[in-house]
Structure formats: structure tokens, C-alpha cells
Design a protein around this motif. Sequence first.
Motif, PDB file in Angstrom:
ATOM      1  N   ALA A 152       0.834  -1.201   0.000  1.00 38.98           N
ATOM      2  CA  ALA A 152       0.000   0.000   0.000  1.00 38.98           C
ATOM      3  C   ALA A 152       0.869   1.250   0.000  1.00 38.98           C
ATOM      4  O   ALA A 152       0.612   2.208  -0.751  1.00 38.98           O
ATOM      5  N   ALA A 153       1.911   1.250   0.834  1.00 37.45           N
ATOM      6  CA  ALA A 153       2.807   2.405   0.881  1.00 37.45           C
ATOM      7  C   ALA A 153       3.522   2.597  -0.450  1.00 37.45           C
ATOM      8  O   ALA A 153       3.674   3.724  -0.938  1.00 37.45           O
ATOM      9  N   THR A 154       3.961   1.490  -1.066  1.00 37.02           N
ATOM     10  CA  THR A 154       4.653   1.586  -2.357  1.00 37.02           C
ATOM     11  C   THR A 154       3.734   2.154  -3.427  1.00 37.02           C
ATOM     12  O   THR A 154       4.141   3.006  -4.233  1.00 37.02           O
ATOM     13  N   ALA A 155       2.483   1.677  -3.451  1.00 42.14           N
ATOM     14  CA  ALA A 155       1.529   2.170  -4.446  1.00 42.14           C
ATOM     15  C   ALA A 155       1.282   3.665  -4.285  1.00 42.14           C
ATOM     16  O   ALA A 155       1.259   4.415  -5.261  1.00 42.14           O
ATOM     17  N   VAL A 156       1.124   4.113  -3.040  1.00 44.59           N
ATOM     18  CA  VAL A 156       0.853   5.536  -2.812  1.00 44.59           C
ATOM     19  C   VAL A 156       2.099   6.375  -3.116  1.00 44.59           C
ATOM     20  O   VAL A 156       2.003   7.482  -3.662  1.00 44.59           O
ATOM     21  N   ILE A 157       3.278   5.862  -2.755  1.00 47.86           N
ATOM     22  CA  ILE A 157       4.516   6.586  -3.082  1.00 47.86           C
ATOM     23  C   ILE A 157       4.662   6.737  -4.591  1.00 47.86           C
ATOM     24  O   ILE A 157       5.107   7.786  -5.084  1.00 47.86           O
ATOM     25  N   LEU A 158       4.281   5.716  -5.345  1.00 46.29           N
ATOM     26  CA  LEU A 158       4.336   5.816  -6.803  1.00 46.29           C
ATOM     27  C   LEU A 158       3.359   6.882  -7.316  1.00 46.29           C
ATOM     28  O   LEU A 158       3.662   7.598  -8.279  1.00 46.29           O
ATOM     29  N   MET A 159       2.192   6.990  -6.694  1.00 49.10           N
ATOM     30  CA  MET A 159       1.268   8.070  -7.079  1.00 49.10           C
ATOM     31  C   MET A 159       1.874   9.431  -6.755  1.00 49.10           C
ATOM     32  O   MET A 159       1.701  10.402  -7.518  1.00 49.10           O
ATOM     33  N   LEU A 160       2.583   9.507  -5.635  1.00 46.54           N
ATOM     34  CA  LEU A 160       3.266  10.766  -5.301  1.00 46.54           C
ATOM     35  C   LEU A 160       4.367  11.071  -6.305  1.00 46.54           C
ATOM     36  O   LEU A 160       4.561  12.235  -6.693  1.00 46.54           O
ATOM     37  N   CYS A 161       5.105  10.044  -6.729  1.00 41.90           N
ATOM     38  CA  CYS A 161       6.130  10.251  -7.766  1.00 41.90           C
ATOM     39  C   CYS A 161       5.493  10.725  -9.067  1.00 41.90           C
ATOM     40  O   CYS A 161       6.049  11.576  -9.777  1.00 41.90           O
ATOM     41  N   LEU A 175       4.239  28.290  -4.350  1.00 39.26           N
ATOM     42  CA  LEU A 175       3.254  27.214  -4.184  1.00 39.26           C
ATOM     43  C   LEU A 175       3.786  25.885  -4.723  1.00 39.26           C
ATOM     44  O   LEU A 175       3.528  24.824  -4.140  1.00 39.26           O
ATOM     45  N   ALA A 176       4.535  25.920  -5.810  1.00 34.47           N
ATOM     46  CA  ALA A 176       5.126  24.690  -6.343  1.00 34.47           C
ATOM     47  C   ALA A 176       6.157  24.116  -5.390  1.00 34.47           C
ATOM     48  O   ALA A 176       6.227  22.891  -5.180  1.00 34.47           O
ATOM     49  N   VAL A 177       6.964  24.985  -4.785  1.00 31.08           N
ATOM     50  CA  VAL A 177       7.951  24.524  -3.798  1.00 31.08           C
ATOM     51  C   VAL A 177       7.242  23.921  -2.585  1.00 31.08           C
ATOM     52  O   VAL A 177       7.653  22.869  -2.062  1.00 31.08           O
ATOM     53  N   ALA A 178       6.167  24.556  -2.138  1.00 26.67           N
ATOM     54  CA  ALA A 178       5.412  24.032  -0.997  1.00 26.67           C
ATOM     55  C   ALA A 178       4.795  22.673  -1.326  1.00 26.67           C
ATOM     56  O   ALA A 178       4.806  21.750  -0.494  1.00 26.67           O
ATOM     57  N   MET A 179       4.282  22.547  -2.536  1.00 25.63           N
ATOM     58  CA  MET A 179       3.689  21.272  -2.938  1.00 25.63           C
ATOM     59  C   MET A 179       4.738  20.175  -3.003  1.00 25.63           C
ATOM     60  O   MET A 179       4.515  19.047  -2.544  1.00 25.63           O
ATOM     61  N   LEU A 180       5.898  20.481  -3.573  1.00 27.03           N
ATOM     62  CA  LEU A 180       6.971  19.493  -3.649  1.00 27.03           C
ATOM     63  C   LEU A 180       7.440  19.095  -2.255  1.00 27.03           C
ATOM     64  O   LEU A 180       7.687  17.906  -1.984  1.00 27.03           O
ATOM     65  N   SER A 181       7.544  20.055  -1.346  1.00 29.60           N
ATOM     66  CA  SER A 181       7.955  19.751   0.026  1.00 29.60           C
ATOM     67  C   SER A 181       6.932  18.859   0.704  1.00 29.60           C
ATOM     68  O   SER A 181       7.289  17.916   1.436  1.00 29.60           O
ATOM     69  N   TRP A 182       5.661  19.128   0.460  1.00 28.71           N
ATOM     70  CA  TRP A 182       4.604  18.306   1.058  1.00 28.71           C
ATOM     71  C   TRP A 182       4.653  16.878   0.513  1.00 28.71           C
ATOM     72  O   TRP A 182       4.463  15.909   1.263  1.00 28.71           O
ATOM     73  N   ILE A 183       4.933  16.713  -0.775  1.00 22.75           N
ATOM     74  CA  ILE A 183       5.023  15.377  -1.367  1.00 22.75           C
ATOM     75  C   ILE A 183       6.189  14.605  -0.767  1.00 22.75           C
ATOM     76  O   ILE A 183       6.061  13.415  -0.433  1.00 22.75           O
ATOM     77  N   VAL A 184       7.327  15.257  -0.607  1.00 21.53           N
ATOM     78  CA  VAL A 184       8.493  14.589  -0.014  1.00 21.53           C
ATOM     79  C   VAL A 184       8.197  14.187   1.431  1.00 21.53           C
ATOM     80  O   VAL A 184       8.539  13.078   1.867  1.00 21.53           O
ATOM     81  N   ALA A 185       7.548  15.084   2.182  1.00 21.96           N
ATOM     82  CA  ALA A 185       7.183  14.751   3.562  1.00 21.96           C
ATOM     83  C   ALA A 185       6.210  13.583   3.603  1.00 21.96           C
ATOM     84  O   ALA A 185       6.330  12.689   4.464  1.00 21.96           O
ATOM     85  N   ALA A 186       5.260  13.538   2.682  1.00 24.48           N
ATOM     86  CA  ALA A 186       4.305  12.431   2.631  1.00 24.48           C
ATOM     87  C   ALA A 186       5.004  11.117   2.329  1.00 24.48           C
ATOM     88  O   ALA A 186       4.659  10.063   2.884  1.00 24.48           O
ATOM     89  N   MET A 187       6.011  11.153   1.450  1.00 23.67           N
ATOM     90  CA  MET A 187       6.772   9.934   1.174  1.00 23.67           C
ATOM     91  C   MET A 187       7.482   9.437   2.432  1.00 23.67           C
ATOM     92  O   MET A 187       7.527   8.228   2.706  1.00 23.67           O
ATOM     93  N   GLY A 188       8.033  10.376   3.207  1.00 19.69           N
ATOM     94  CA  GLY A 188       8.684   9.987   4.453  1.00 19.69           C
ATOM     95  C   GLY A 188       7.707   9.374   5.443  1.00 19.69           C
ATOM     96  O   GLY A 188       8.031   8.372   6.116  1.00 19.69           O
ATOM     97  N   LEU A 189       6.510   9.935   5.547  1.00 17.29           N
ATOM     98  CA  LEU A 189       5.495   9.383   6.450  1.00 17.29           C
ATOM     99  C   LEU A 189       5.084   7.984   6.017  1.00 17.29           C
ATOM    100  O   LEU A 189       4.910   7.081   6.857  1.00 17.29           O
ATOM    101  N   LEU A 190       4.934   7.788   4.715  1.00 13.35           N
ATOM    102  CA  LEU A 190       4.556   6.465   4.217  1.00 13.35           C
ATOM    103  C   LEU A 190       5.661   5.441   4.473  1.00 13.35           C
ATOM    104  O   LEU A 190       5.381   4.289   4.828  1.00 13.35           O
TER     105      LEU A 190
END
Length: 294
Positions: free
Chosen positions: A83-92, A225-240
Amino acid sequence: MTVIDPETEAGWVRDAEGAESASASEAADDAEEMPLSLRLSIADTLTLGNATCGFMAVYFTTTGILIPHLVGSPESGMARHSAATAVILMLCAAVFDLFDGLVARKLRSSPMGAELDNLSDLISFGLAPAYFVLVYGMVADDAHQKVSAVAAIVVLLAVVLRLARFSCVTLKDGMFQGMPSPFGALTVVSIILLELPFIPTLMAIMGAAWLMVSRVEYPKPRGVLAVAMLSWIVAAMGLLAAWAFDAPGGQMLLQTGCALQIVLAATIPLFATARRVNTFRDNRREARASAQLP
């Protein structure tokens, strides 16, 4: 024994060399005359990376969650690693989607770039999250499979309509109409990972699908806003990753991140609506003031 006249042989050689030279010249001319629609730019390559990530998300959802459930694997519910891998791929895929637009604006994009972008978004942010919802309905203990299938179809159709309208409707620069499909897909997945009871989960998924086809305006991810979005995606990957490897507090961190994603999805429309109301009021005041002038 066959005797070849040297002059004749030399003529053959010259003819062969001339034919090869002509073929090379024609190939070069064909390459130069190749339509731009058949050439892939750097932005198009990033877009194809988006589609690849979406397909692999479906793959890991199937092999790591659905198939073990169907064969009676002792592990119940959503398999963490898959599940984490699938969601990380969606984040990628969301990262690829973010950068292909930036690269296309800085460099160039082929004439088929917009079509590639829509098709890739449909895979990564339409099919992949809808399939995630479908599999959730099959493996979760308190879920109803048929109802979840309907919810998955609603998510998929919402993304289809969202992308089709994006291609047809022209808006003012810097704004989207309706929740962007990457943000909507991550919201749908966050709702499932939050592990709420089935009815609230279903209602929240329907709400996210409605926001994607709504007329609420969302800002495009540019600049800060793009930098904030990218930072949020990286943080989400770490949480996953922390959740997948059962790190201390990983479950709580993941649920906090999922809750924050859902809160953002719910509050952005409120800010957009408030801004539209204020703009409408200001326009009315200006109209009244201009009407009172002699």
C-alpha cells in the motif's frame, strides 16, 4: 570462370556508393521533415514517467494487496509495504506532473504534449486511485464490495470529466477549475489510509470526487506554491516509509499526514468561495459608487 571488366566493376561500385549516399541523404531529409508531433521533448519524457508510475501503482496494489487477500494470506487488511509503495508511486507521478509543466514552460513541448499529459493523468490520478478504492472495498473488514465499486467508478469518472473540461474550458491564467486531479487522487488515498469507518470513508470519497468536477477555483502550483507542494510530497513519502517499516509512531504520523491532506482539501474551497464573495461585493460597491457620480 567469370571475367569482370574493371571499368564495369568500377561503375557498379560508383553506382552502389551513389545509391548509399542518396539513401543517407533521404533519411536525413526524412528526419528533418519529421512532424513535430512525432518527436518527444524532455517534458513529454517526464509525462511518460508519470504514466509509468501510475501503472506500477496499480501493479503493486494488485500483487501486494489484492492477490494475497484472494489466496487467503494470513495478513489481513491493507498490506503495509505494498500500500505504501503504491501511494509513493502516485506521489512520484505527481512530481513528474509538476515538473513536466515547469519544463514545458522553460524549454518546449511537442504538439502532443497536452494529450500525453491528460492520458498520463488519467492513469496515475484516475485509474490508480479508483482501483485503490476498489481493492479497499474487497479487503477491508467493514467495507462493502459493491458499494466500493460504485465509489471507485465515481472517482474515475470524476477525473475523466475533470480532464476533459480542462481541455475545453479556458480560465484566467494561474487558476484551475475544480480540484486538480493529482490533489484529488492523493486526497482519496488519504481518506482510505486514515482507516475511518466505512460510511464516513465513502462520504469523504464522494466529496473529493465532487470537488474535482466542481467550479471551485484552485491556484496552479507555480513559484512558492510549487515549492510548498513538492515539500509536502516529499514529507508524505517519508510518512509512508515510516508507516511501511513500522517505525515508532509511524502509524500516528501517517494518520496525521492523511488528516492534514483532507483538511487542506476541505478548506481550500472555503477560502476560494470567500474570495469570490468578497470580489463580488467589491464589484457591487464600485458599481454603486460609479452610479452615484454625476
